[in-house]
Design an enzyme around this catalytic site. Structure first.
Site, PDB file in Angstrom:
ATOM      1  NE  ARG A  87      -3.975  -1.947  -0.228  1.00  0.00           N
ATOM      2  CZ  ARG A  87      -4.143  -2.688  -1.272  1.00  0.00           C
ATOM      3  NH1 ARG A  87      -3.168  -2.560  -2.327  1.00  0.00           N
ATOM      4  NH2 ARG A  87      -4.734  -3.653  -1.399  1.00  0.00           N
ATOM      5  CD  GLU A  90      -3.306   1.507  -3.629  1.00  0.00           C
ATOM      6  OE1 GLU A  90      -4.264   1.228  -4.321  1.00  0.00           O
ATOM      7  OE2 GLU A  90      -3.257   0.913  -2.451  1.00  0.00           O
ATOM      8  CB  SER A 113      18.094  14.084   3.404  1.00  0.00           C
ATOM      9  OG  SER A 113      19.130  12.954   3.842  1.00  0.00           O
TER      10      SER A 113
END
Length: 146
Positions: A87, A90, A113
């Protein structure tokens, strides 16, 4: 003990001793998020926290040495299949370009960073269903012209 053996030994000892990542982090004197990452082999600990974690988990000098070893930050799958980790991929696919646009608009041309970085994971109680609250903070690094 290599990093993979260390990770397995830590997860086994954590489960057998009934410890939380907060318990282990308290022994290390570090955040649960960073301590967990080091214990899973993606970061390293300096000697003092490594010794404390190894002692708490009963891993001895080999465990402490493995925790102190610099990691090779790789993973075996291009896209992990664990649903929670997937996820995140995603979310980055859907919102990554938006994040980039907004960071560039606010800071200029550069990156956030992942080295000068912190993360905190909290539980936010909600009557409609508890929520995962993730706070990430990374230093902005502008691209250099030469």
């Amino acid at each position: 003990m290599n990093k993979a053996e260390m990770k397995d030994a830590i997860l086994d000892a954590k489960q057998k001793k009934g410890l939380s990542w907060n318990d282990i982090a308290k022994a290390a004197g570090l955040s649960p998020e960073f301590t967990c990452s080091a214990c899973l082999g993606m970061n390293h600990l300096d000697r003092k926290p490594a010794d404390a974690v190894a002692k708490l988990l009963g891993l001895g000098k080999d465990g402490s040495a493995a925790l102190q070893a610099f990691p090779l930050k790789t993973w075996t799958q291009v896209v992990p299949t664990d649903p929670l980790i997937y996820r995140w991929y995603e979310m980055i696919n859907v919102y990554g370009e938006t994040i980039k646009e907004l960071v560039n608009e606010k800071f200029g041309d550069g990156i956030m960073s992942a080295i000068d970085f912190t993360m905190k994971i909290d539980k936010q109680e909600d009557p409609k269903g508890d929520r995962v609250l993730v706070t990430m903070s990374g230093k902005f690094l502008p691209y250099k012209s030469w």
